[in-house]
Design a protein around this motif. Structure first.
Motif, PDB file in Angstrom:
ATOM      1  N   VAL A  93      -3.282   1.842   8.113  1.00 22.78           N
ATOM      2  CA  VAL A  93      -2.852   3.241   8.162  1.00 22.78           C
ATOM      3  C   VAL A  93      -1.408   3.323   7.698  1.00 22.78           C
ATOM      4  O   VAL A  93      -0.553   2.547   8.153  1.00 22.78           O
ATOM      5  CB  VAL A  93      -2.961   3.827   9.589  1.00 22.78           C
ATOM      6  N   ARG A  94      -1.134   4.242   6.802  1.00 23.65           N
ATOM      7  CA  ARG A  94       0.249   4.465   6.369  1.00 23.65           C
ATOM      8  C   ARG A  94       0.935   5.384   7.365  1.00 23.65           C
ATOM      9  O   ARG A  94       0.421   6.475   7.688  1.00 23.65           O
ATOM     10  CB  ARG A  94       0.276   5.079   4.970  1.00 23.65           C
ATOM     11  N   ILE A  95       2.100   4.973   7.868  1.00 27.79           N
ATOM     12  CA  ILE A  95       2.772   5.744   8.911  1.00 27.79           C
ATOM     13  C   ILE A  95       4.130   6.284   8.467  1.00 27.79           C
ATOM     14  O   ILE A  95       4.789   6.983   9.244  1.00 27.79           O
ATOM     15  CB  ILE A  95       2.949   4.901  10.194  1.00 27.79           C
ATOM     16  N   ARG A  96       4.560   5.965   7.250  1.00 25.67           N
ATOM     17  CA  ARG A  96       5.836   6.477   6.752  1.00 25.67           C
ATOM     18  C   ARG A  96       5.639   7.134   5.400  1.00 25.67           C
ATOM     19  O   ARG A  96       4.716   6.821   4.654  1.00 25.67           O
ATOM     20  CB  ARG A  96       6.863   5.350   6.641  1.00 25.67           C
ATOM     21  N   GLY A  97       6.544   8.068   5.076  1.00 23.49           N
ATOM     22  CA  GLY A  97       6.431   8.841   3.850  1.00 23.49           C
ATOM     23  C   GLY A  97       7.030   8.133   2.654  1.00 23.49           C
ATOM     24  O   GLY A  97       7.041   6.911   2.555  1.00 23.49           O
ATOM     25  N   ILE A  98       7.589   8.940   1.728  1.00 25.13           N
ATOM     26  CA  ILE A  98       8.058   8.405   0.450  1.00 25.13           C
ATOM     27  C   ILE A  98       9.563   8.200   0.402  1.00 25.13           C
ATOM     28  O   ILE A  98      10.082   7.654  -0.577  1.00 25.13           O
ATOM     29  CB  ILE A  98       7.653   9.343  -0.707  1.00 25.13           C
ATOM     30  N   ASN A  99      10.283   8.618   1.423  1.00 24.71           N
ATOM     31  CA  ASN A  99      11.749   8.489   1.393  1.00 24.71           C
ATOM     32  C   ASN A  99      12.168   7.027   1.438  1.00 24.71           C
ATOM     33  O   ASN A  99      11.791   6.272   2.335  1.00 24.71           O
ATOM     34  CB  ASN A  99      12.377   9.236   2.573  1.00 24.71           C
ATOM     35  N   GLY A 100      12.964   6.627   0.458  1.00 23.28           N
ATOM     36  CA  GLY A 100      13.499   5.271   0.441  1.00 23.28           C
ATOM     37  C   GLY A 100      12.498   4.195   0.086  1.00 23.28           C
ATOM     38  O   GLY A 100      12.725   3.020   0.402  1.00 23.28           O
ATOM     39  N   LEU A 112      -3.422  -0.089  -2.580  1.00 24.24           N
ATOM     40  CA  LEU A 112      -4.183  -0.016  -1.324  1.00 24.24           C
ATOM     41  C   LEU A 112      -4.787   1.372  -1.080  1.00 24.24           C
ATOM     42  O   LEU A 112      -5.444   1.571  -0.055  1.00 24.24           O
ATOM     43  CB  LEU A 112      -3.273  -0.391  -0.149  1.00 24.24           C
ATOM     44  N   ARG A 113      -4.546   2.297  -2.001  1.00 22.10           N
ATOM     45  CA  ARG A 113      -5.042   3.690  -1.911  1.00 22.10           C
ATOM     46  C   ARG A 113      -4.397   4.446  -0.749  1.00 22.10           C
ATOM     47  O   ARG A 113      -4.988   5.346  -0.173  1.00 22.10           O
ATOM     48  CB  ARG A 113      -6.566   3.733  -1.781  1.00 22.10           C
ATOM     49  N   LEU A 114      -3.180   4.073  -0.395  1.00 22.36           N
ATOM     50  CA  LEU A 114      -2.441   4.750   0.676  1.00 22.36           C
ATOM     51  C   LEU A 114      -1.357   5.609   0.037  1.00 22.36           C
ATOM     52  O   LEU A 114      -0.172   5.294   0.087  1.00 22.36           O
ATOM     53  CB  LEU A 114      -1.844   3.719   1.634  1.00 22.36           C
ATOM     54  N   ARG A 115      -1.767   6.703  -0.574  1.00 22.26           N
ATOM     55  CA  ARG A 115      -0.839   7.548  -1.317  1.00 22.26           C
ATOM     56  C   ARG A 115      -0.141   8.584  -0.439  1.00 22.26           C
ATOM     57  O   ARG A 115       0.874   9.156  -0.838  1.00 22.26           O
ATOM     58  CB  ARG A 115      -1.576   8.257  -2.459  1.00 22.26           C
ATOM     59  N   GLN A 116      -0.693   8.863   0.723  1.00 26.65           N
ATOM     60  CA  GLN A 116      -0.114   9.882   1.605  1.00 26.65           C
ATOM     61  C   GLN A 116       0.062   9.303   3.002  1.00 26.65           C
ATOM     62  O   GLN A 116      -0.632   8.351   3.398  1.00 26.65           O
ATOM     63  CB  GLN A 116      -1.025  11.114   1.667  1.00 26.65           C
ATOM     64  N   ILE A 117       0.978   9.907   3.757  1.00 27.07           N
ATOM     65  CA  ILE A 117       1.176   9.496   5.136  1.00 27.07           C
ATOM     66  C   ILE A 117      -0.079   9.824   5.944  1.00 27.07           C
ATOM     67  O   ILE A 117      -0.759  10.829   5.701  1.00 27.07           O
ATOM     68  CB  ILE A 117       2.421  10.184   5.733  1.00 27.07           C
ATOM     69  N   HIS A 118      -0.440   8.922   6.861  1.00 25.44           N
ATOM     70  CA  HIS A 118      -1.622   9.020   7.723  1.00 25.44           C
ATOM     71  C   HIS A 118      -2.924   8.823   6.968  1.00 25.44           C
ATOM     72  O   HIS A 118      -3.987   9.165   7.467  1.00 25.44           O
ATOM     73  CB  HIS A 118      -1.648  10.357   8.493  1.00 25.44           C
ATOM     74  N   ASN A 119      -2.849   8.268   5.756  1.00 23.60           N
ATOM     75  CA  ASN A 119      -4.070   7.820   5.086  1.00 23.60           C
ATOM     76  C   ASN A 119      -4.476   6.465   5.649  1.00 23.60           C
ATOM     77  O   ASN A 119      -3.620   5.639   5.991  1.00 23.60           O
ATOM     78  CB  ASN A 119      -3.865   7.700   3.576  1.00 23.60           C
ATOM     79  N   PRO A 138       6.622  -2.591   6.773  1.00 20.03           N
ATOM     80  CA  PRO A 138       7.405  -1.534   7.440  1.00 20.03           C
ATOM     81  C   PRO A 138       6.839  -0.132   7.260  1.00 20.03           C
ATOM     82  O   PRO A 138       7.273   0.789   7.953  1.00 20.03           O
ATOM     83  CB  PRO A 138       8.783  -1.657   6.771  1.00 20.03           C
ATOM     84  N   TYR A 139       5.861   0.036   6.366  1.00 16.83           N
ATOM     85  CA  TYR A 139       5.331   1.376   6.085  1.00 16.83           C
ATOM     86  C   TYR A 139       3.911   1.575   6.602  1.00 16.83           C
ATOM     87  O   TYR A 139       3.353   2.650   6.440  1.00 16.83           O
ATOM     88  CB  TYR A 139       5.345   1.624   4.568  1.00 16.83           C
ATOM     89  N   ILE A 140       3.341   0.548   7.214  1.00 19.15           N
ATOM     90  CA  ILE A 140       1.938   0.637   7.634  1.00 19.15           C
ATOM     91  C   ILE A 140       1.770   0.102   9.045  1.00 19.15           C
ATOM     92  O   ILE A 140       2.609  -0.643   9.566  1.00 19.15           O
ATOM     93  CB  ILE A 140       1.021  -0.167   6.685  1.00 19.15           C
ATOM     94  N   ALA A 141       0.660   0.525   9.661  1.00 21.93           N
ATOM     95  CA  ALA A 141       0.174  -0.068  10.898  1.00 21.93           C
ATOM     96  C   ALA A 141      -1.249  -0.542  10.609  1.00 21.93           C
ATOM     97  O   ALA A 141      -2.044   0.192  10.033  1.00 21.93           O
ATOM     98  CB  ALA A 141       0.182   0.942  12.038  1.00 21.93           C
ATOM     99  N   TRP A 142      -1.552  -1.772  10.994  1.00 22.97           N
ATOM    100  CA  TRP A 142      -2.881  -2.291  10.686  1.00 22.97           C
ATOM    101  C   TRP A 142      -3.356  -3.230  11.779  1.00 22.97           C
ATOM    102  O   TRP A 142      -2.591  -3.661  12.636  1.00 22.97           O
ATOM    103  CB  TRP A 142      -2.892  -2.990   9.327  1.00 22.97           C
TER     104      TRP A 142
END
Length: 248
Positions: A93-100, A112-119, A138-142
């Motif tokens: 699951v992607r838990i952070r957005g595009i900043n930085g 990984l097809r994780l283009r948006q937050i909470h995908n 740092p951008y995902i939870a799995w």
């Protein structure tokens, strides 16, 4: 709206064009009825096969769980430790957005097809995928999903990719239209193929549109910290199930 044959008085001669039209109509109606009956029989046979396969999957899972419990018991009696097999499936699951986000991390998230937050997506665990997950940690939870979590995702948030469009899986016809020639006929076949990481896992996983989840109930702790340090990102192992169920 279908036209119906009309009974004419006996003293009126039926036009030839009308007679041909009615003969054509009756023939088409008979063919449609035959096709409908044949489709009903095929659907009945298909439903029976789906139910039998679902029971077989359940028996296979129960047998596997009983075998693992027996091995744990036997190891404990012998004074040893039972080491379960390495998990083959992860849910990311992607838990952070595009900043930085650096270009390399952005590219990996796209792969990984994780283009948006909470995908969220299923990922087959191997050396290559673990390397990718480590780079974007740092951008995902799995973690490792169980059967209950997979069922909830598929039935409540499941969408398929049909001709490039996001189509809700409201019937087995949606699955059959894309995966029937690969032996996947219904939702239970799709769930079994994913949870066992079977030979058609890649096609089944590509058929599924990335899951669009919501913000977890209760919110996050600290996205900037690893889960082992009391934060949110990184590998949660079996704890991913509670986290995902809060987002469904």
């Amino acid at each position: 709206m279908e036209s119906k044959p009309v009974d004419l008085p006996p003293h009126i001669k039926i036009p030839e064009s009308y007679r041909k039209k009615m003969d054509r109509f009756l023939k088409l109606r008979e063919e449609r009825q035959k096709q409908r009956q044949a489709q009903i029989k095929r659907d009945k046979i298909a439903r029976k096969g789906m139910a039998e396969r679902a029971m077989a999957y359940e028996m296979e899972r129960n047998k596997k769980e009983a075998s693992e419990a027996n091995q744990k018991k036997q190891a404990r009696l012998n004074g040893n430790f039972y080491v379960p097999a390495e998990p083959k499936l992860a849910f990311v699951v992607r838990i952070r957005g595009i900043n930085g986000v650096s270009p390399q991390v952005r590219k990996i998230l796209q792969l990984l097809r994780l283009r948006q937050i909470h995908n969220g997506v299923f990922v087959k665990i191997n050396k290559a995928s673990l390397g990718l997950l480590k780079r974007v940690e740092p951008y995902i939870a799995w973690g490792y999903p169980n059967l209950k979590t997979i069922r909830m995702l598929m039935y409540k948030r499941g969408y398929g990719k049909v001709n490039g469009q996001r189509i809700p899986i409201t019937s087995n016809q949606v699955i059959q239209s894309r995966l029937s020639h690969h032996g996947v006929q219904c939702m239970e076949d799709l769930i079994h193929e994913i949870i066992t990481v079977g030979p058609e896992f890649r096609r089944a996983n590509n058929f599924m549109w990335p899951f669009k989840l919501t913000n977890p109930r209760g919110g996050y702790s600290q996205k900037g910290r690893h889960f082992c340090e009391g934060g949110d990102h990184g590998n949660r192992e079996n704890e991913i199930n509670k986290f995902v169920q809060r987002m469904i």
